[in-house]
Design a protein around this motif. Sequence first.
Motif, PDB file in Angstrom:
ATOM      1  N   LYS A  50      23.981  46.214  14.576  1.00 50.13           N
ATOM      2  CA  LYS A  50      24.290  46.415  13.619  1.00 50.13           C
ATOM      3  C   LYS A  50      25.462  46.220  12.237  1.00 50.13           C
ATOM      4  N   VAL A  51      25.088  46.329  10.941  1.00 47.51           N
ATOM      5  CA  VAL A  51      25.863  45.707  10.434  1.00 47.51           C
ATOM      6  C   VAL A  51      26.365  46.751   9.506  1.00 47.51           C
ATOM      7  N   VAL A  52      28.039  47.108   8.811  1.00 39.47           N
ATOM      8  CA  VAL A  52      28.184  47.329   8.271  1.00 39.47           C
ATOM      9  C   VAL A  52      28.736  46.878   6.902  1.00 39.47           C
ATOM     10  N   ALA A  53      28.461  46.797   5.679  1.00 41.33           N
ATOM     11  CA  ALA A  53      28.528  46.278   4.271  1.00 41.33           C
ATOM     12  C   ALA A  53      29.304  46.523   3.250  1.00 41.33           C
ATOM     13  N   LYS A  54      29.730  46.632   2.416  1.00 41.63           N
ATOM     14  CA  LYS A  54      30.150  47.005   1.443  1.00 41.63           C
ATOM     15  C   LYS A  54      29.710  46.590   0.057  1.00 41.63           C
ATOM     16  N   PHE A  71      32.638  42.891   2.301  1.00 40.68           N
ATOM     17  CA  PHE A  71      32.042  42.788   3.692  1.00 40.68           C
ATOM     18  C   PHE A  71      31.944  43.199   4.018  1.00 40.68           C
ATOM     19  N   TYR A  72      31.320  42.327   5.323  1.00 39.52           N
ATOM     20  CA  TYR A  72      30.364  42.469   5.790  1.00 39.52           C
ATOM     21  C   TYR A  72      30.958  42.001   7.163  1.00 39.52           C
ATOM     22  N   CYS A  73      30.408  43.313   8.496  1.00 40.34           N
ATOM     23  CA  CYS A  73      30.298  43.049  10.026  1.00 40.34           C
ATOM     24  C   CYS A  73      29.538  43.260  10.247  1.00 40.34           C
ATOM     25  N   LYS A  74      28.950  42.271  11.657  1.00 37.52           N
ATOM     26  CA  LYS A  74      27.561  42.428  12.580  1.00 37.52           C
ATOM     27  C   LYS A  74      28.511  42.223  13.458  1.00 37.52           C
ATOM     28  N   THR A  75      27.696  43.408  14.842  1.00 36.47           N
ATOM     29  CA  THR A  75      28.253  43.503  15.754  1.00 36.47           C
ATOM     30  C   THR A  75      26.841  43.903  16.623  1.00 36.47           C
ATOM     31  N   ASP A  76      26.847  43.206  17.862  1.00 30.15           N
ATOM     32  CA  ASP A  76      25.737  43.754  18.639  1.00 30.15           C
ATOM     33  C   ASP A  76      25.973  45.142  19.994  1.00 30.15           C
ATOM     34  N   TYR A  77      24.461  45.762  19.974  1.00 29.16           N
ATOM     35  CA  TYR A  77      25.033  46.984  20.761  1.00 29.16           C
ATOM     36  C   TYR A  77      23.923  47.098  21.094  1.00 29.16           C
ATOM     37  N   THR A  78      24.365  47.536  22.695  1.00 27.73           N
ATOM     38  CA  THR A  78      22.877  47.939  23.221  1.00 27.73           C
ATOM     39  C   THR A  78      22.917  49.772  23.195  1.00 27.73           C
ATOM     40  N   ALA A  79      21.891  50.567  22.537  1.00 26.81           N
ATOM     41  CA  ALA A  79      21.998  51.487  22.387  1.00 26.81           C
ATOM     42  C   ALA A  79      21.731  52.577  23.993  1.00 26.81           C
ATOM     43  N   ARG A  80      22.846  53.522  23.051  1.00 22.87           N
ATOM     44  CA  ARG A  80      23.138  55.300  23.988  1.00 22.87           C
ATOM     45  C   ARG A  80      21.677  55.602  24.192  1.00 22.87           C
ATOM     46  N   LYS A  81      21.701  55.821  22.694  1.00 25.79           N
ATOM     47  CA  LYS A  81      20.089  57.036  22.092  1.00 25.79           C
ATOM     48  C   LYS A  81      19.372  56.535  20.819  1.00 25.79           C
ATOM     49  N   GLU A  82      18.518  56.784  20.767  1.00 26.16           N
ATOM     50  CA  GLU A  82      17.612  56.542  19.981  1.00 26.16           C
ATOM     51  C   GLU A  82      18.124  56.518  18.853  1.00 26.16           C
ATOM     52  N   HIS A  83      17.858  54.785  17.369  1.00 23.37           N
ATOM     53  CA  HIS A  83      18.485  54.805  16.359  1.00 23.37           C
ATOM     54  C   HIS A  83      16.637  54.321  15.911  1.00 23.37           C
ATOM     55  N   ASP A 135      29.402  46.550  -4.279  1.00 17.58           N
ATOM     56  CA  ASP A 135      28.907  47.435  -5.838  1.00 17.58           C
ATOM     57  C   ASP A 135      29.849  48.747  -4.659  1.00 17.58           C
ATOM     58  N   GLY A 136      31.027  48.535  -4.054  1.00 17.34           N
ATOM     59  CA  GLY A 136      31.873  49.598  -4.327  1.00 17.34           C
ATOM     60  C   GLY A 136      31.672  50.885  -2.869  1.00 17.34           C
ATOM     61  N   SER A 137      30.162  50.296  -2.696  1.00 15.36           N
ATOM     62  CA  SER A 137      29.448  51.726  -1.460  1.00 15.36           C
ATOM     63  C   SER A 137      29.309  50.884   0.008  1.00 15.36           C
ATOM     64  N   LEU A 138      29.973  51.637   1.176  1.00 10.91           N
ATOM     65  CA  LEU A 138      29.036  51.153   1.996  1.00 10.91           C
ATOM     66  C   LEU A 138      27.939  51.343   2.465  1.00 10.91           C
ATOM     67  N   SER A 139      27.669  49.822   3.078  1.00  9.21           N
ATOM     68  CA  SER A 139      26.139  50.379   4.111  1.00  9.21           C
ATOM     69  C   SER A 139      25.831  50.339   5.386  1.00  9.21           C
ATOM     70  N   TYR A 140      24.989  50.263   6.120  1.00 11.74           N
ATOM     71  CA  TYR A 140      24.821  50.888   7.913  1.00 11.74           C
ATOM     72  C   TYR A 140      23.097  50.561   7.887  1.00 11.74           C
ATOM     73  N   PHE A 141      23.490  48.919   8.412  1.00 15.43           N
ATOM     74  CA  PHE A 141      21.830  48.773   9.032  1.00 15.43           C
ATOM     75  C   PHE A 141      21.582  48.428  10.691  1.00 15.43           C
ATOM     76  N   LYS A 142      20.900  49.104  10.552  1.00 13.68           N
ATOM     77  CA  LYS A 142      20.649  49.053  12.299  1.00 13.68           C
ATOM     78  C   LYS A 142      19.462  48.192  12.331  1.00 13.68           C
ATOM     79  N   THR A 143      19.380  46.867  13.200  1.00 13.51           N
ATOM     80  CA  THR A 143      17.938  45.884  13.536  1.00 13.51           C
ATOM     81  C   THR A 143      17.380  46.131  14.573  1.00 13.51           C
TER      82      THR A 143
END
Length: 123
Positions: A43-47, A14-26, A49-57
Amino acid sequence: MSEACFCDYEPAAFYCKTDYTARKEHRCAECGRVIAPGQRYEKVVAKWDGSLSYFKTCSRCVALREHLAAHVSCFCWAHGNLLDDIRQEVMHLPAEACGSGLLFEIGRMAVAIRRAPYSWEAR
């Protein structure tokens, strides 16, 4: 993507992509620069090989990725490796892309990314 396009990676469960405005530093997963409060980021949350991954771009890296994807029929990239994937793609662009201004625009966007603050203390 066209039918002739082949990307050598497994799709995410699964792959979930969402756009945000930062409230703190990333930190951007692509260029390593600071995403300061008030700046937009993806921000992307994806899975895989059985493990979750998080990416902020950061918005600059997102814009660069989207610009190249809009002008190249088959652009394969991986999270955390975007800038190297773009360098590889640019080396294999056909000669007509050189005259179209695409290389200049990609270079201009890459310079803007390099000039952004790098460390948490640089702001």
